[in-house]
Design an enzyme around this catalytic site. Structure first.
Site, mmCIF file in Angstrom:
data_model
loop_
_atom_site.group_PDB
_atom_site.id
_atom_site.type_symbol
_atom_site.label_atom_id
_atom_site.label_comp_id
_atom_site.label_asym_id
_atom_site.label_seq_id
_atom_site.Cartn_x
_atom_site.Cartn_y
_atom_site.Cartn_z
ATOM 1 N N GLY A 58 11.116 -31.970 28.894
ATOM 2 C CA GLY A 58 11.817 -33.237 28.993
ATOM 3 C C GLY A 58 11.530 -33.945 30.300
ATOM 4 N N CYS A 59 10.731 -33.323 31.136
ATOM 5 C CA CYS A 59 10.347 -33.891 32.423
ATOM 6 C C CYS A 59 8.893 -34.344 32.286
ATOM 7 C CB CYS A 59 10.476 -32.801 33.482
ATOM 8 S SG CYS A 59 10.950 -33.380 35.087
ATOM 9 N N GLU A 60 8.614 -35.594 32.619
ATOM 10 C CA GLU A 60 7.234 -36.077 32.507
ATOM 11 C C GLU A 60 6.324 -35.395 33.511
ATOM 12 O OE1 GLU A 60 6.488 -40.250 32.417
ATOM 13 O OE2 GLU A 60 7.933 -40.556 30.829
#
Length: 141
Positions: A58-60
């Site tokens: 969920g973290c780019e």
């Protein structure tokens, strides 16, 4: 397993310290500069911890979370990221949760903490989502 309890976050650097430091800054450039400097104080995770099972989804940016639990059931986190702002946000988060029990972490209002710091309104949607992913991973530890 590495013992993360020697981290300065949760020991020498607390959420109160971060709040005092960042709210004293004039302007976002100064706040971001201080945030990046805080991120530089996070002990680097070794490559042994930068594996898929520790990667925060969920973290780019690339971000990893590992933790240890001491005999008093206090959690100590190791975090790392390849993005300076994300790492700084992680540092602010570590100051708030490191050395706390699962019950204390669950009771700590992380959203309110970051709202008081002013970052939730200032972050891009992707960074805000990444921060929420890190918070969720810590609360699931």
């Amino acid at each position: 397993m590495t013992d993360f309890s020697s981290s300065p976050f949760g020991n020498e650097i607390t959420s109160s310290d971060v709040m005092t430091l960042l709210t004293a800054q004039n302007g976002w450039q100064n706040k971001y500069r201080q945030l990046i400097l805080l991120g530089n104080k996070i002990p680097a995770l070794t490559d042994d911890y930068k594996v898929a099972e520790n990667q925060i989804k969920g973290c780019e940016s690339q971000a990893w979370l590992a933790f240890s639990c001491d005999n008093d059931e206090r959690l100590w986190f190791g975090l790392d990221s390849d993005a300076r702002i994300v790492k700084g946000l992680m540092a602010a988060l570590l100051a708030a949760v490191n050395g706390k029990t699962r019950v204390e972490i669950a009771a700590f209002n992380i959203d309110d903490y970051f709202a008081q710091l002013g970052f939730m309104q200032q972050l891009s949607p992707s960074r805000g989502n990444g921060l929420k992913a890190v918070i969720a991973a810590i609360q699931a530890a």
